[in-house]
Design a protein around this motif. Structure first.
Motif, short mmCIF file in Angstrom:
data_model
loop_
_atom_site.label_atom_id
_atom_site.label_comp_id
_atom_site.label_asym_id
_atom_site.label_seq_id
_atom_site.Cartn_x
_atom_site.Cartn_y
_atom_site.Cartn_z
N ALA A 262 44.44 41.43 41.08
CA ALA A 262 43.16 41.35 41.77
C ALA A 262 42.09 40.91 40.76
CB ALA A 262 42.81 42.69 42.39
N ALA B 181 42.68 54.64 42.42
CA ALA B 181 43.95 54.59 41.65
C ALA B 181 44.68 53.26 41.81
CB ALA B 181 44.86 55.74 42.07
N ALA C 187 45.70 49.45 43.96
CA ALA C 187 46.16 49.05 45.28
C ALA C 187 47.05 50.17 45.83
CB ALA C 187 46.97 47.77 45.16
#
Ligand code: 3H9
Length: 714
Positions: free
Chosen positions: A134, A61, A63
């Motif tokens: 990310a 789901a 970080a």
């Protein structure tokens, strides 16, 4: 630190299973587990490939949201993802459930992605005041093209597996057992090639977008339409601009990192994450345990086929729950059903649902004139106009007809739930369910706990709220509940500002610039100025000072949007407010008659008076225990009253502003106008002890609340 990634081997393929229930966020233990296990698989000569999946029903789901703003432990996500991307064994992400935010970003670092039919994939970081940090802003445009990627990241809306396959986000949909399919998939790839694709190398789509300014212009237009006042969307666009213009993938990644940090440090991030957790906490009731048994809701009834009744019925039908709509008048009922069908047709015309679905939901909504048809319902929501006697009559009738396990709910916006439960033989089954208009659109549901409402009923209605796609928030049975009680002080200040010299559009513009989706005078016009006016006339009551201007407007036949003129003028069929200069002589006259000298009023005074009035009343409610938590009031205001999410709701805004500043200002206002300002002693205590509006104390006593019922004229 213990790794939270399980490792097993089947047929020389390492299976890495992220195990961080319930939704497998990338917490420090997961990052440790990823780094360790990728290394282990890479170092084991017998391992030919890697499958990455999530335990339970989720893939990953994202970080771990609770880690933002805290000291980071363990390896950072970037190094874990780098290990994954540069693994010397090919990696397939087996997406077994939601792959969101950092979860999708992790999958995009794998060589391949296969998914179950029901998984959802998306980059919803924008909802938290963040950007996909990310690598998502650099990788997704390489897969789906910058225009589509921007749409996904600015809206934050996930896509389903079918769409993901069409867009190229995944390579395959598994129709059977995901792991068996993933094993077959990776073995097949290994058997035909040693070179496995990396998203970072797919430059075609970003190069193609170079020089096409439209992509970014359209994204900016979308951001200003969907996300007015928000910081992160602009930064998302800047990241994609870097993805398009930078030749070097890592240079784009570096820029993403810088912009991510800016979002992380922006107060909007803290505000929006407060709302994320606040929304989830709101459905929990302090003294109702998680395992409290609930009633099954398989069919429902709604009494009243007006705007609210129709909207509420649509909620049940949308959730697949058959619902009777009862009205005592055949014409009203036919009209109400027509409006429901029309609403669905409009949704279909806008592409929000298929024609087939319109027929399906309409088949679940059954009109009736007879209470007998409600006999076997599990819940009945009474949604007639605000008249206690009429509501009591309906409750008494329902009590005779429906089964003893049927929940009796009232959609009142502020009347006494206990007065309703007093007329039935099952007071424990009576509860308030205050939907907000338009009920099929607005997410807020105030669940009102009467003195006798049972825990089972509360647990059931909280659960039902979620099934109906609402955000349920508990309120005690005090006048106006949470939302309207707080609103009273807010609109009072707006009306006083009008008497003191401001004009409706100035007040509205100031509050809309602050971020409110609609200023108070536009809102009053929408609700109808005549409601209070008629009620006071009927009861032969004097008009309070704050309502005197609205009273004069009504006397001149200006009732608001409903008849095209109120504080503003409206063109036929339009909700756009146009200034009404003809009203100005009324404002001058009423001010003069009440010995108020009109003056120039600054926008900052408007915002402070209106918003601080909300905060002050909120603090009183919190202290009384009408609301369980400060965050609940933020959820109410964001989901029901158009408070800007990026400010985190009125109570969070107060904390961020500093309670001392708020209290000092209120004291200043109170000196000038002691009649309308009564500083909450609780707020004042918190400010002087350097505390914040946080967890609510237990209600001091319920008597105080009952007194409020008598004293407050909502
Ligand atoms: C991100 O990824 C940033 C990166 O781009 C860059 C990093 C450098 N973390 O919603 P539910 C908890 S930002 C921590 O009721 P559902 C939640 O609080 C992240 N906790 O379940 C709740 O706790 P509790 C981007 C999380 O089945 C419990 O899990 N990702 C997280 O209705 C169950 O949640 C997102 O924004 C999390 N990431 O819905 C996705 N997610 O039981 C956020 C959930 O104590 N998550 N929790 O109240 C969701 O949208 C939904 O939770 C999901 C499941 C659809 C997954």
């Amino acid at each position: 630190m213990k790794g939270q990634v399980n490792y097993k081997v089947i047929d020389n393929i390492a299976i890495l299973e992220v195990d961080n229930p319930p939704v497998n966020p990338l917490s420090s233990g997961v990052r440790v587990g990823l780094v360790d296990n990728i290394k282990k698989a890479n170092e084991d000569r017998d391992i030919k490939g890697i499958i990455l999946k999530g335990a339970g029903n989720a893939f990953i789901a994202g970080a771990d949201i609770s880690e933002f703003g805290q000291k980071m432990e363990g390896p950072d996500l970037h190094s874990a993802l780098r290990d994954l991307e540069f693994s010397n064994k090919p990696v397939v992400a087996a997406i077994n459930g939601p792959a969101l935010g950092g979860g999708l970003e992790t999958a995009l670092c794998c060589n391949y992605r296969i998914s179950t039919k029901v998984s959802i994939l998306g980059l919803p970081e924008v909802n938290l005041g963040l950007l996909p940090g990310a690598g998502g802003t650099q990788r997704l445009p390489r897969v789906v093209g910058p225009a589509q990627a921007l749409k996904m990241m600015i809206s934050g809306t996930p896509i389903n597996a079918k769409k993901a396959l069409e867009m190229g986000v995944i390579d395959h949909i598994s129709e059977n057992d995901l792991i068996e399919d993933a094993l077959a998939f990776i073995k097949e790839k290994i058997s035909v090639t040693d070179i496995h694709p990396k998203v970072r190398d797919l430059n075609e789509k970003v190069i193609e977008a170079r020089g096409n300014g439209n992509i970014l212009t359209e994204a900016r237009a979308l951001a200003s339409k969907m996300r007015k006042g928000q910081f992160a969307p602009g930064k998302i666009i800047s990241c994609v601009e870097a993805a398009i213009s930078e030749d070097d993938f890592d240079a784009g990644l570096k820029k993403e990192g810088e912009f991510f940090l800016e979002c992380l440090l922006n107060p909007q991030r803290e505000a929006m994450i407060h709302i994320f957790f606040g929304e989830r906490a709101a459905s929990k009731i302090n003294d109702v345990p998680k395992d409290t048994s609930v009633f099954q809701i398989q069919n429902a009834g709604v009494v009243g086929s007006g705007t609210m009744g129709g909207g509420i019925a649509m909620n049940f039908a949308n959730a697949g729950i058959p619902v009777w709509v009862l009205d005592q008048d055949k014409d009203n009922l036919d009209r109400g059903m027509g409006v429901i069908r029309q609403n669905y047709k409009m949704m279909a015309a806008k592409g929000k649902m298929s024609e087939e679905n319109v027929d399906k939901v309409m088949s679940l909504i059954k009109p009736t004139l007879s209470y007998e048809d409600l006999r076997s319902t599990d819940i009945v929501v009474e949604a007639v106009y605000e008249n206690l006697d009429l509501k009591k009559e309906i409750f008494a009738k329902l009590d005779e007809v429906v089964g003893e396990n049927t929940i009796l709910a009232s959609n009142t916006s502020g009347l006494d739930i206990d007065a309703l439960s007093s007329v039935v033989k099952r007071p424990e089954m009576v509860v308030g369910t205050h939907f907000f208009s338009p009920a099929n659109v607005m997410r807020l549901l105030e669940v009102v706990r009467g003195s006798n409402t049972s825990k089972e009923v509360l647990a059931t209605v909280m659960k039902l709220g979620k099934t109906l796609n609402k955000v349920p928030v508990l309120s005690l049975n005090a006048p106006g509940f949470i939302g309207n009680r707080m609103l009273y002080g807010y609109t009072k200040q707006a009306n006083l500002l009008l008497l003191e010299g401001a004009l409706p559009h100035q007040v509205d513009n100031a509050l809309e610039s602050f971020g409110m989706s609609m200023g108070p005078f536009r809102m009053m016009d929408l609700v109808g100025l005549d409601l209070g006016w008629r009620a006071r006339k009927l009861a032969n009551l004097e008009t309070p000072l704050v309502n005197k201007i609205a009273h004069e407007l009504c006397e001149k036949g200006r009732f608001g949007q409903k008849n095209g003129k109120g504080f503003y003028n409206y063109n036929e069929g339009s909700r756009a407010p146009n200034p009404a200069p003809e009203n100005e002589e009324i404002y001058l006259k009423v001010s003069h008659e009440n010995n108020i000298t009109r003056r120039e009023i600054s926008d900052s005074e408007i915002v402070e008076r209106c918003i601080y009035a909300l905060i002050n009343e909120g603090a009183i409610i919190l202290h009384e225990g009408v609301s369980q938590r400060a965050a609940d009031m933020d959820i109410v205001y964001i989901n029901g009253y158009g408070f800007p999410i990026w400010r985190g709701g009125p109570m969070h805004y107060a904390n961020q502003t500093g309670l001392e500043i708020v209290v000092n200002k209120i004291q200043e206002f109170a000196k000038k106008d002691p009649d309308s300002w009564h500083l909450s002693p609780y707020l004042s205590d918190l400010a002087s002890s350097g505390k914040k509006l946080g967890d609510a104390p237990d209600a001091e006593n319920r008597k105080e609340i009952l007194n409020f019922r008598k004293n407050i004229d909502i």
